[in-house]
Design an enzyme around this catalytic site. Structure first.
Site, short mmCIF file in Angstrom:
data_model
loop_
_atom_site.label_atom_id
_atom_site.label_comp_id
_atom_site.label_asym_id
_atom_site.label_seq_id
_atom_site.Cartn_x
_atom_site.Cartn_y
_atom_site.Cartn_z
CG HIS A 110 47.33 19.67 54.93
ND1 HIS A 110 48.08 18.61 54.50
CD2 HIS A 110 46.90 20.31 53.82
CE1 HIS A 110 48.09 18.59 53.17
NE2 HIS A 110 47.38 19.61 52.73
CD GLU A 113 43.81 24.88 54.34
OE1 GLU A 113 43.57 25.23 53.18
OE2 GLU A 113 43.97 23.69 54.68
#
Length: 250
Positions: A110, A113
């Site tokens: 990830h 973001e």
């Protein structure tokens, strides 16, 4: 299966299920048994991705990688890093990610973001071949081209990105910008239950926003297969199934 998914890589953080005494091995064994039952019942091929958590210490995250190595290519195909990206950037997890690299375990992280393109760059430098979300890439044209050159897969999650205010509006969503730049994109739900969505909903949403063609969706499916952590032979079987399915639509 109802959404015609052919293959799925399921992410979860095994450490979160050890609080009542289960070991990492026991947690992963249970999940893999469940995935196998699902495959037998519904025909959807699946593998697992083990997530370390950003708010956890190295002592908590290292066993996740060790467990991934124990089950590598036996139901587990990769390692991820999830959680609070803003306060825990990827360089804090060099030890954990270096161990995954030593084991030759693929990484999908990830990143991007929270608005920081540097986190995407660092994640790739640490070995990630896939980036979850990646929205902050839009602020770094040079990094976009590096991702294109390296065929880094960007796992985009439209509903989630709006809900978390990663983007302010659908008009600000960079899907078409990324597509035009030549990035390899795939479409994802992020967390289906938290976001209250399905993969079908995500496809329909993008189709409504951008009047996308079947050709565009097929391209994202092939990108997803190319970026999957499976063998080339398995990928080619999936590519062929996707080609046949889309040909039936025209």
């Amino acid at each position: 299966a109802q959404e015609n998914v052919l293959y799925i890589e399921v992410r979860f953080a095994p450490t979160l299920s050890t609080r009542k005494g289960l070991s990492h091995i026991e947690v992963v064994e249970a999940v893999l048994k469940g995935l196998k039952k699902g495959e037998e019942a519904f025909g959807v091929k699946s593998n697992a991705l083990l997530c370390g958590m950003r708010h956890h210490t190295a002592a908590q995250n290292i066993p996740v990688v060790q467990t991934a190595n124990h089950f590598f290519k036996k139901g587990v195909v990769g390692v991820d890093l999830a959680g609070d990206e803003l306060h825990y950037p990827p360089e804090l997890f060099t030890e954990m990610l270096s161990l995954a690299k030593d084991y030759a375990i693929p990484l999908t992280l990830h990143a991007g973001e929270c608005g920081c393109a540097q986190n995407v760059r660092t994640s790739i430098e640490l070995g990630a071949k896939r980036i979850g979300h990646g929205i902050a890439l839009e602020n770094d044209p040079e990094l976009i081209q590096e991702c294109v050159a390296q065929k880094i897969l960007i796992e985009m999650c439209p509903t989630s990105n709006l809900q978390t205010k990663t983007v302010a509006s659908k008009e600000a969503y960079p899907f078409m910008k990324f597509l035009a730049a030549g990035l390899h994109l795939c479409i994802n739900t992020d967390n289906r239950t938290v976001s209250g969505t399905t993969l079908t909903d995500e496809y329909l949403q993008l189709a409504n926003w951008y009047a996308l063609s079947f050709e565009t969706f097929e391209a994202t499916n092939h990108y997803a297969i190319d970026g999957a952590f499976i063998t080339e032979a398995e990928k080619e079987k999936l590519h062929e199934k996707i080609r046949v399915a889309y040909q039936a639509l025209v």
